[in-house]
Design an enzyme around this catalytic site. Structure first.
Site, PDB file in Angstrom:
ATOM      1  N   GLU A  73       0.816  -1.291  -0.055  1.00 44.87           N
ATOM      2  CA  GLU A  73      -0.037  -0.085   0.032  1.00 44.87           C
ATOM      3  C   GLU A  73       0.880   1.305  -0.033  1.00 44.87           C
ATOM      4  OE1 GLU A  73      -2.348   0.811   3.363  1.00 44.87           O
ATOM      5  OE2 GLU A  73      -3.093   2.703   2.486  1.00 44.87           O
ATOM      6  N   ASP A 141       9.536   5.985  14.695  1.00 46.41           N
ATOM      7  CA  ASP A 141       9.589   7.470  14.451  1.00 46.41           C
ATOM      8  C   ASP A 141       9.727   8.259  15.784  1.00 46.41           C
ATOM      9  OD1 ASP A 141       6.751   9.720  13.438  1.00 46.41           O
ATOM     10  OD2 ASP A 141       8.754  10.024  13.902  1.00 46.41           O
ATOM     11  N   ASP A 143      10.518  12.226  16.984  1.00 42.19           N
ATOM     12  CA  ASP A 143      10.075  13.501  16.637  1.00 42.19           C
ATOM     13  C   ASP A 143      10.650  14.487  17.943  1.00 42.19           C
ATOM     14  OD1 ASP A 143       8.869  16.085  16.551  1.00 42.19           O
ATOM     15  OD2 ASP A 143       7.186  15.026  15.208  1.00 42.19           O
TER      16      ASP A 143
END
Lengths: 458, 473
Positions: A73, A141, A143
């Protein structure tokens, strides 16, 4: 270069793009540049991305699954926040065509599903032909906005050379654990374009992990449990650190805290700052003792950094002598170091196979910077403010400095702004990965053949 | 497994009488009487629901061990060990058949059976545990010699990192007395198994093992994690296969025999049915308004208020409230008078007699097939689907957050109490939310948890009567 010179040039790399003017310095990102970037400029490395996500299933070996890439996807975020999910492509050229017809502001990569995401509605929700993720890289991830409570130079979306080292330390801690503890070999770190980093673990074992296993790894990495309601956001229980935390502390965190962090953040230099640290010490007497010392020494002539260091030493000494007072004091020093330096990953991103994550080599719409790979073995050298922006890349094309053909292995591509990153992606990550994938495809094919041969013999 | 009618069961040679936990790997070649098919399943369901309740209430592992021990003794025990084992196995397979039929049911079944297995395992002694581990046939070896030596220091670090002061947590980590002593002295355990880290996700998540190059070093005392992962994985796969078999062959083949039982079992409520009201609950019409404010659970209070307000309720509401009132002790004549008084204000008494009285009589078993209907349990109410103009259902599930807060405010909840309740609602623990409401309103704890509106009513009446014995409440 003057406007006249640009406009008079026959510039082959501008073939498909509309005539553009010389870029203003403040315009890092706009749709026209994006069209060039994804257009025939040979900037965005389509075939490398395709090779990566095919994991060796290039159809050249009988053991290949030629539909593998088609079951991945992708999602596009277009101008005006229009969001297109469940996009899938049969091959590299249909991926190229789709990107060139939409020029998405952001491209996300999702999981490999049991069937083509494009055709998911044709399959039932129950029974054996269900639309469900079957493979997906283990991703992380990080941040920098998650560190806002411990960085004083910036907040929110900003990042600078003083606080970026937090990301560097995070990469080192996590990368070491992924390789040493979990034994992963094919790890890609990518700049997120503005203020963080992403990590893609691409080993076959990692891609096949269940949500529960991903969650377990994410929790293994989790130390910080903070919100605005608690003062002591890192609570290290027990009589010693787990070997993973101990190694991280000794090899990376302690040195960083006592060195670079003190220099850039001066975490003890003002009352506001040191009160925050005192709140992490769960003993009022010790807090008062230290507070007393520090309030009185406020008029020192030392630099902020020096003051901070002195106070840190005082804190350590006091805690060392008093830590037997209560179990929560036993590792208070370490807790403070961890609070300021230990990686804070976004757990939700890692836990689920169907979570989408931005593709490497995308361009960040707010900064215009390209999401380039980061070398984990050299991450000290990485400077987020030196990452090529879209406008710089366009200017480089305009000036005709180097041929923007990244398939060309000649020395030219080394010197082009993006060429270096693509070359690194290929040599450090893609080539070893593909080699190992092909070996796996071959060996599992041999096993399958071997098995069916056995079944014939009686 | 064969289901037969009323014939004496013949035990297979597989059954051994020792305190083993069956792994439910294959359906055993036992014969089961049709009655037992259902009864065994219901008993096991009581155990599984008890487990579910305990977990939802946040009980720690040691407390859960006790909960499981008590539940098992109460519902599954048998003086004959082989009979007990039979019931264990049969009931598991029946419930597996029942709960394989939807994703929601599968998820629940998997969680509860895994939790049940985990705590039954923890209750066994070390020898029994090792035997069970052996049965899984795992290829993992114990670490010995030079390799163990090289890891010793870091294994010790892991043990010390788990060290806590409070004894309850010590019990939490160790289930064997040998480990308890070595633990206190922070020595490394005698036996460690080298397993892929994927096999023990909960130990990895809690940083309770040393991990190196993809291998986790699992202590003997941590075996439970290893086997639970295996067990869970096996049951998960089995559920998919069972579902396939059910859909393709069993459901049709058994449509006159087992299928109706199986379909009913998944919504079975396993508590008292409140079809016979008791001493506490004979209410009369003149008290009903007061009682509705003091003792009705939120769902019924809402229906009651709406009935008073609109002088009407749609069918779903009439059923839910009507049967509840029956359970609460309202006699048929009083019920007819009650409903007529309200409905006449809207539709007139003639229309009431013509269109609505029959339904009420039907509820009391005086019409049609004369079934004495039982009041709805929470499970049924929660799973109902109120539409436009309906007021039935479970407010904790079916109300918007704002409306629920307003309703709870009218019940007298403080903002702190409300937050606790809303937290449960957000996590879809509707019955726990109602229980918390009960606890807040009456200032008392309700350990069993509310799972039936009539139970709420009875418990409430008990409390109020104990405070003011003479006055009507």
């Amino acid at each position: 270069m003057t406007r006249e010179e640009i406009e008079s040039r026959e510039d082959e790399s501008m073939m498909d793009a509309p005539q553009i003017n010389k870029p203003k310095p403040e315009e890092f990102f706009n749709v026209n540049y994006l069209r060039i970037y994804y257009g025939k400029s040979n900037l965005f490395p389509y075939s490398d991305i395709h090779k990566w996500l095919s994991y060796g299933h290039d159809g050249k070996h009988p053991g290949c699954d030629e539909y593998y890439f088609g079951r991945r996807e992708f999602s596009f975020t277009l101008e005006n926040d229009v969001y297109l999910r469940y996009k899938s492509f049969k091959n590299a050229s249909s991926m190229e065509d789709a990107i060139r017809s939409h020029f998405p502001y952001k491209i996300d990569i999702g999981a490999v599903y049991s069937v083509d995401p494009d055709k998911r509605h044709a399959y039932s929700q129950t029974g054996s032909n269900v639309f469900t993720p079957v493979e997906r890289e283990l991703v992380f991830d990080i941040d920098i906005t998650d560190y806002d409570d411990v960085r004083y130079c910036c907040s929110g979306a900003d990042v600078c050379s003083k606080c970026w080292p937090l990301m560097t330390v995070a990469i080192k801690v996590i990368h070491t654990s992924l390789t040493e503890d979990f034994g992963f070999k094919h790890i890609l770190w990518v700049f997120s374009g503005r203020r963080g980093v992403h990590c893609w673990v691409c080993d076959p074992k990692a891609r096949r992990m269940t949500n529960e296993q991903r969650s377990a790894v994410a929790e293994y990495f989790r130390v910080y449990k903070g919100n605005e309601n608690n003062a002591r956001k890192v609570a290290l229980m027990g009589y010693s650190l787990h070997p993973f935390l101990a190694r991280s502390y000794v090899d990376y965190l302690k040195g960083f805290f006592e060195g670079e962090l003190q220099a850039t953040q001066s975490i003890f230099s003002t009352k506001d700052k040191y009160e925050k640290i005192l709140a992490m010490i769960s003993d009022e007497d010790i807090q008062s003792e230290l507070r007393g010392k520090w309030e009185n020494s406020a008029r020192s002539s030392l630099s902020e950094e020096a003051i901070s260091l002195v106070r840190w030493e005082q804190l350590k000494n006091t805690l060392q002598s008093k830590k037997h007072k209560a179990p929560t004091l036993r590792m208070c020093v370490e807790e403070i170091v961890f609070t300021f330096t230990y990686p804070r990953i976004d757990l939700e991103v890692s836990k689920q196979m169907n979570h989408l994550l931005k593709a490497p080599f995308c361009v960040h719409p707010k900064t215009g910077r390209v999401c380039v790979p980061i070398d984990p073995n050299n991450c000290d050298e990485f400077d987020p403010l030196a990452v090529p922006t879209l406008s710089q890349l366009i200017e480089e094309i305009n000036s005709g400095g180097s041929r923007m053909d990244v398939d060309d292995d000649s020395d030219d591509s080394d010197t082009s702004l993006l060429g270096k990153s693509v070359k690194f992606f290929r040599s450090s990550f893609l080539e070893p990965l593909l080699k190992s994938c092909k070996e796996e495809i071959e060996s599992s094919y041999k096993t399958k053949i071997g098995k069916s041969k056995d079944s014939l013999s009686w | 497994m064969e289901v037969i009618r009323s014939q004496k069961r013949t035990a297979s040679n597989d059954v051994v009488s020792n305190p083993k936990i069956p792994l439910y790997l294959t359906a055993p070649p036992l014969e089961v009487r049709l009655e037992e098919f259902e009864l065994f399943a219901i008993d096991r369901l009581r155990v599984l629901k008890g487990v579910s309740d305990g977990l939802a209430r946040g009980k720690n592992p040691k407390e859960m061990d006790d909960v499981v021990d008590a539940l098992w003794k109460e519902h599954m025990r048998h003086s004959d060990a082989s009979e007990m084992l039979n019931k264990d196995i049969i009931s598991h397979f029946v419930i597996r058949l029942v709960y394989c039929r939807s994703d929601e049911l599968k998820k629940w079944f998997l969680s509860m059976e895994t939790a049940l297995f985990r705590h039954r395992f923890r209750l066994r002694n070390f020898e029994a545990q090792r035997a069970i581990v052996g049965e899984f046939g795992l290829p993992y070896k114990a670490v010995t010699g030079a390799e163990l030596e090289s890891l010793k220091e870091r294994l010790g670090q892991v043990v010390r990192s788990l060290g806590q002061i409070s004894p309850s947590v010590v019990n939490d980590i160790c289930c064997v007395s040998v480990c308890f002593f070595s633990f206190l002295s922070f020595a490394v355990e005698a036996v460690y198994y080298k397993v892929p880290f994927e096999e023990v996700p909960d130990l990895v998540a809690g940083r309770r093992v040393l991990i190196q190059k993809g291998h986790a070093f699992v202590a003997g005392s941590q075996l439970v994690s290893l086997v639970v992962t295996q067990f869970r994985s096996h049951i998960s796969k089995a559920l998919i296969l069972t579902n396939r078999k059910w859909m393709t062959t069993i459901r049709e083949r058994e449509k006159d025999r087992l299928t109706p039982i199986v379909e009913a079992l998944s919504t079975t409520y396993v508590g008292p049915d409140y079809s016979q009201s008791n001493d506490y609950a004979d209410i009369s019409l003149k008290d009903i308004d007061q009682v509705s404010k003091s003792s009705f659970p939120l769902c019924m209070r809402h229906l009651f208020e709406k009935l008073r307000e609109d002088h009407h309720l749609k069918h779903g509401g009439r059923m839910q409230l009507g049967l509840f009132l029956k359970g609460v002790g309202l006699k048929l004549d009083d019920a007819l008078a009650f409903w007529r008084a309200e409905f006449s204000k809207k539709v007139g008494s003639e229309r009431f007699d013509k269109e609505y009285a029959y339904g009420i009589r039907h509820n009391y078993g005086k019409e049609g097939k004369r079934t004495d209907y039982t009041p709805y349990a929470c499970q049924k109410i929660i799973s109902s689907a109120p539409g436009v103009g309906d007021h039935h259902g479970c407010p904790y599930r079916h109300f918007s957050e704002d409306n629920l807060r307003a309703a709870l405010g009218r019940m007298g909840l403080s903002s702190r109490g409300m937050e606790d309740v809303m937290d449960k609602v957000r996590n879809k623990h509707y019955q726990l939310a109602c229980t918390l409401t009960f606890e807040a309103v009456y200032g008392t704890s309700c350990d069993v948890g509310i799972n039936h509106p009539n139970q709420y009513f009875e418990e409430s009446q008990k409390i109020l009567k104990s405070k003011t014995p003479a006055a009507p409440v």
